[in-house]
Design a protein around this motif. Structure first.
Motif, short mmCIF file in Angstrom:
data_model
loop_
_atom_site.label_atom_id
_atom_site.label_comp_id
_atom_site.label_asym_id
_atom_site.label_seq_id
_atom_site.Cartn_x
_atom_site.Cartn_y
_atom_site.Cartn_z
N TYR A 203 0.84 -1.21 0.00
CA TYR A 203 0.00 0.00 0.00
C TYR A 203 0.87 1.25 0.00
O TYR A 203 0.68 2.15 -0.82
CB TYR A 203 -0.94 -0.01 1.21
CG TYR A 203 -1.75 1.26 1.35
CD1 TYR A 203 -2.85 1.49 0.52
CD2 TYR A 203 -1.40 2.23 2.27
CE1 TYR A 203 -3.59 2.66 0.63
CE2 TYR A 203 -2.13 3.40 2.38
CZ TYR A 203 -3.22 3.62 1.56
OH TYR A 203 -3.95 4.78 1.66
N TYR A 204 1.82 1.31 0.92
CA TYR A 204 2.68 2.49 0.99
C TYR A 204 3.53 2.66 -0.26
O TYR A 204 3.77 3.77 -0.72
CB TYR A 204 3.58 2.43 2.23
CG TYR A 204 2.89 2.72 3.54
CD1 TYR A 204 1.90 3.69 3.65
CD2 TYR A 204 3.23 2.02 4.68
CE1 TYR A 204 1.28 3.96 4.85
CE2 TYR A 204 2.61 2.28 5.90
CZ TYR A 204 1.64 3.26 5.98
OH TYR A 204 1.03 3.53 7.18
N THR B 14 2.78 1.99 -3.23
CA THR B 14 1.97 2.51 -4.34
C THR B 14 1.33 3.86 -4.06
O THR B 14 0.94 4.55 -5.00
CB THR B 14 0.86 1.51 -4.73
OG1 THR B 14 0.05 1.26 -3.59
CG2 THR B 14 1.47 0.21 -5.22
N THR B 15 1.24 4.26 -2.80
CA THR B 15 0.57 5.53 -2.50
C THR B 15 1.47 6.56 -1.83
O THR B 15 1.40 7.73 -2.15
CB THR B 15 -0.65 5.31 -1.58
OG1 THR B 15 -0.22 4.77 -0.33
CG2 THR B 15 -1.66 4.37 -2.23
N ALA B 16 2.29 6.15 -0.89
CA ALA B 16 3.04 7.10 -0.08
C ALA B 16 4.32 7.58 -0.74
O ALA B 16 5.00 8.45 -0.21
CB ALA B 16 3.35 6.51 1.29
N SER C 237 4.28 8.94 -3.66
CA SER C 237 3.88 10.04 -4.55
C SER C 237 3.69 11.30 -3.72
O SER C 237 4.02 11.33 -2.53
CB SER C 237 2.57 9.67 -5.25
OG SER C 237 1.51 9.68 -4.31
N ASN D 145 1.44 11.42 -0.01
CA ASN D 145 1.84 10.54 1.08
C ASN D 145 1.07 10.80 2.37
O ASN D 145 0.69 9.87 3.06
CB ASN D 145 3.34 10.60 1.33
CG ASN D 145 3.83 12.00 1.62
OD1 ASN D 145 3.46 12.94 0.94
ND2 ASN D 145 4.67 12.14 2.61
N SER E 229 -2.46 9.45 1.94
CA SER E 229 -2.52 7.98 1.96
C SER E 229 -2.42 7.45 3.38
O SER E 229 -3.07 6.46 3.72
CB SER E 229 -1.42 7.38 1.08
OG SER E 229 -0.15 7.49 1.67
N ALA F 96 3.31 6.32 6.48
CA ALA F 96 3.35 6.98 5.17
C ALA F 96 4.48 8.01 5.12
O ALA F 96 5.20 8.10 4.11
CB ALA F 96 2.01 7.65 4.89
N LYS G 262 7.80 7.96 2.65
CA LYS G 262 8.18 9.07 1.77
C LYS G 262 9.61 9.53 2.06
O LYS G 262 10.38 9.80 1.13
CB LYS G 262 7.18 10.23 1.92
CG LYS G 262 7.47 11.39 1.02
CD LYS G 262 7.27 11.06 -0.44
CE LYS G 262 7.33 12.34 -1.26
NZ LYS G 262 7.68 12.11 -2.64
#
Length: 136
Positions: A72-73, A75-77, A79, A82, A85, A125, A129
């Motif tokens: 999950y992180y 793919t989302t955090a 960018s 973060n 997410s 998250a 990042k």
């Protein structure tokens, strides 16, 4: 892509270290692990299986948590979203268990637990990042 995965796993591990440290040393804190353990055994019930050994259930849940949060992180955090997410994951951890037929008391019993649960996922998250920005 592997750098995103490494960063995501780093954030997931950081989340779990924070959670476990606070869970083992303080009272009235979230116990996300209990929700995960119940969810795992509920899923295993569908195939006539159950993990009855407490240590094995804990280990299986922890491994699943790190892998799923890491993905999950990753793919989302990694960018620009973060923070969003992390907040979204935390809100999901607070509000989805009851909708899934699980006991939400370990994470939603009171406002302190709710806020801390969201903060845990936000922390994961942010760590993701930070790691990603250092290794990309």
């Amino acid at each position: 892509m592997y750098k995103k995965i490494l960063a995501g796993l780093g954030g997931a591990v950081a989340l779990n270290v924070l959670h476990e440290t606070l869970r083992k040393n303080f009272e009235n804190v979230p116990e996300v692990n209990k929700v995960g353990e119940e969810a795992l055994n509920k899923a295993l019930d569908k195939v006539d299986m159950k993990i009855t050994d407490k240590d094995q259930l804990y280990a299986a849940t922890l491994a699943g948590d790190i892998v799923s949060n890491g993905i999950y992180y990753a793919t989302t955090a990694t960018s620009g979203f973060n923070i969003a997410s992390g907040v979204a994951a935390g809100l999901g951890a607070v509000f989805l268990p009851q909708k899934m037929g699980l006991d939400d008391t370990p994470v939603a019993e009171n406002n302190q637990k709710k806020i801390m649960t969201v903060a845990y996922y936000l922390f994961g998250a942010i760590v993701t990042k930070l790691i990603y920005d250092k290794i990309k």
